[in-house]
Design a protein around this motif. Structure first.
Motif, mmCIF file in Angstrom:
data_model
loop_
_atom_site.group_PDB
_atom_site.id
_atom_site.type_symbol
_atom_site.label_atom_id
_atom_site.label_comp_id
_atom_site.label_asym_id
_atom_site.label_seq_id
_atom_site.Cartn_x
_atom_site.Cartn_y
_atom_site.Cartn_z
ATOM 1 N N GLU A 1 -4.315 0.817 -8.883
ATOM 2 C CA GLU A 1 -3.791 2.092 -7.840
ATOM 3 C C GLU A 1 -2.415 2.793 -8.440
ATOM 4 O O GLU A 1 -2.356 3.927 -7.832
ATOM 5 C CB GLU A 1 -3.601 1.526 -6.611
ATOM 6 N N LEU A 2 -1.563 2.151 -9.160
ATOM 7 C CA LEU A 2 -0.498 2.838 -9.386
ATOM 8 C C LEU A 2 -0.251 3.343 -10.849
ATOM 9 O O LEU A 2 0.897 3.646 -11.241
ATOM 10 C CB LEU A 2 0.837 1.868 -9.080
ATOM 11 N N LYS A 3 -1.444 2.999 -11.420
ATOM 12 C CA LYS A 3 -1.280 3.255 -13.075
ATOM 13 C C LYS A 3 -0.648 4.675 -13.362
ATOM 14 O O LYS A 3 0.173 4.754 -14.528
ATOM 15 C CB LYS A 3 -2.739 2.700 -13.553
ATOM 16 N N GLU B 1 9.886 5.781 -11.179
ATOM 17 C CA GLU B 1 10.967 6.145 -10.329
ATOM 18 C C GLU B 1 10.101 6.532 -8.937
ATOM 19 O O GLU B 1 10.943 6.674 -7.781
ATOM 20 C CB GLU B 1 11.702 7.406 -10.636
ATOM 21 N N ARG B 2 8.811 6.597 -9.073
ATOM 22 C CA ARG B 2 8.101 6.892 -7.675
ATOM 23 C C ARG B 2 7.401 5.509 -7.260
ATOM 24 O O ARG B 2 6.543 5.514 -6.191
ATOM 25 C CB ARG B 2 7.080 7.995 -7.771
ATOM 26 N N ARG B 3 7.457 4.265 -7.911
ATOM 27 C CA ARG B 3 7.082 3.061 -7.352
ATOM 28 C C ARG B 3 8.083 2.026 -6.602
ATOM 29 O O ARG B 3 7.771 1.190 -6.488
ATOM 30 C CB ARG B 3 6.730 2.104 -8.563
ATOM 31 N N THR B 4 8.696 3.068 -5.704
ATOM 32 C CA THR B 4 9.559 2.060 -4.672
ATOM 33 C C THR B 4 8.567 1.454 -3.760
ATOM 34 O O THR B 4 7.682 2.016 -3.297
ATOM 35 C CB THR B 4 10.354 3.266 -4.084
ATOM 36 N N ALA C 1 4.148 4.990 -2.550
ATOM 37 C CA ALA C 1 3.222 5.773 -3.250
ATOM 38 C C ALA C 1 1.746 5.402 -2.805
ATOM 39 O O ALA C 1 0.938 6.328 -2.970
ATOM 40 C CB ALA C 1 3.304 5.756 -4.660
ATOM 41 N N LEU C 2 1.329 4.391 -2.193
ATOM 42 C CA LEU C 2 0.331 4.115 -1.666
ATOM 43 C C LEU C 2 0.297 4.146 -0.096
ATOM 44 O O LEU C 2 -0.498 3.491 0.669
ATOM 45 C CB LEU C 2 -0.175 2.571 -1.758
ATOM 46 N N ASP C 3 1.200 4.880 0.373
ATOM 47 C CA ASP C 3 1.487 5.256 1.894
ATOM 48 C C ASP C 3 1.811 3.910 2.791
ATOM 49 O O ASP C 3 0.936 3.738 3.731
ATOM 50 C CB ASP C 3 0.114 5.882 2.567
ATOM 51 N N GLY C 4 2.208 3.167 2.134
ATOM 52 C CA GLY C 4 2.696 1.956 2.912
ATOM 53 C C GLY C 4 1.648 0.759 2.487
ATOM 54 O O GLY C 4 2.007 -0.374 2.924
ATOM 55 N N ILE D 1 -2.772 -8.541 -7.258
ATOM 56 C CA ILE D 1 -1.860 -7.642 -8.252
ATOM 57 C C ILE D 1 -2.621 -6.548 -9.178
ATOM 58 O O ILE D 1 -1.979 -5.471 -9.176
ATOM 59 C CB ILE D 1 -1.133 -8.758 -9.053
ATOM 60 N N ASP D 2 -3.827 -7.147 -9.620
ATOM 61 C CA ASP D 2 -4.691 -6.261 -10.371
ATOM 62 C C ASP D 2 -4.983 -4.792 -9.536
ATOM 63 O O ASP D 2 -4.732 -3.531 -10.144
ATOM 64 C CB ASP D 2 -6.069 -6.654 -10.768
ATOM 65 N N ARG D 3 -5.165 -5.137 -8.021
ATOM 66 C CA ARG D 3 -5.438 -3.654 -7.709
ATOM 67 C C ARG D 3 -4.351 -2.780 -7.318
ATOM 68 O O ARG D 3 -4.429 -1.596 -7.547
ATOM 69 C CB ARG D 3 -5.993 -4.175 -6.329
ATOM 70 N N VAL D 4 -3.355 -3.442 -7.215
ATOM 71 C CA VAL D 4 -2.067 -2.694 -6.797
ATOM 72 C C VAL D 4 -1.690 -2.118 -8.237
ATOM 73 O O VAL D 4 -1.508 -0.702 -8.231
ATOM 74 C CB VAL D 4 -0.790 -3.392 -6.422
#
Ligand code: IMP
Length: 197
Positions: A105-107, A112-115, A76-79, A99-102
């Motif tokens: 950005e994914l919040k 299912e889209r956090r692969t 979801a973050l383009d790699g 970890i906080d930044r990741v």
């Protein structure tokens, strides 16, 4: 016992590798060979960085060695953070900030889209020959930290092959059996063994 240099001072990585090949090789760290400088890691890929580190040791210390580089690729973050995994939060090797930044950005991204996957490249420089071994593990990034073991991004990474636990909730042996570095290391070890028998 035959000695081999692992171009790292990361105590967790050393322990992991020693758990895997410690009965066959005496694994020396950078500190063990008197190398205390910051080895440049400025290549655009993890393979490039692993190679850079191994060549640096060979050039400056004249000894054969292997080095590794790992990246966490989140779809979801383009790699990203990828090759920038170590300093994603702005401060090198500050895992909590990374970890906080990741997580921030994914919040808004559903589970299912956090692969994601961890990828490791190990480069062995031996007798002026360069060998590369890779390993990866697929999983997903959870919405919060679980577990206190491991290091880096382990507490938010849930491998697909497991039973729902994150890497940080597994024992070292359990993680090594399916992890990116465990797999790349297995290839390195298989290669080293064919030479020593
Ligand atoms: P490097 O390979 O040491 O440069 O690692 C890059 C980044 O990935 C660092 O922030 C490490 O903490 C993280 N990392 C490397 N290996 C692992 C692992 O096995 N689990 C979780 N994070 C890792």
């Amino acid at each position: 016992m035959k000695k081999i240099v692992f171009a790292t001072n990361n105590a967790h990585k050393l322990e992991e590798i020693r758990q895997i090949i410690g009965n066959m090789f005496e694994v020396l760290s950078l500190a063990d060979i008197g190398c205390h400088e910051d080895i440049p890691e400025t290549a655009p890929t993890i393979e490039g960085n692993a190679e850079m580190k191994a060549r640096y040791i060979k050039e400056h210390y004249g000894i054969d060695c292997f080095s590794d580089d790992t990246g966490l690729e989140i779809d979801a973050l383009d790699g990203r953070p990828g090759v920038h995994s170590a300093r994603y939060g702005g401060v090198a090797h500050d895992s909590e900030r990374n970890i906080d930044r990741v997580l921030s950005e994914l919040k808004d991204i559903p589970l299912e889209r956090r692969t994601a996957r961890f990828r490791t490249a190990i480069t062995l420089l031996q007798d002026n020959m360069l060998y590369t071994f890779d390993g990866k593990v697929e999983g997903r990034i959870l919405t919060e930290r679980h577990g206190t073991g491991g290091f880096g991004y382990d507490s938010i990474f849930q491998p697909i092959e497991g039973d729902g636990r994150t890497f940080a909730q597994m024992s070292g042996e359990e993680k090594n059996a399916i992890s990116h570095r465990g797999r790349a290391t297995a290839k390195l070890v298989a290669f080293l063994l064919t030479q020593h028998h």
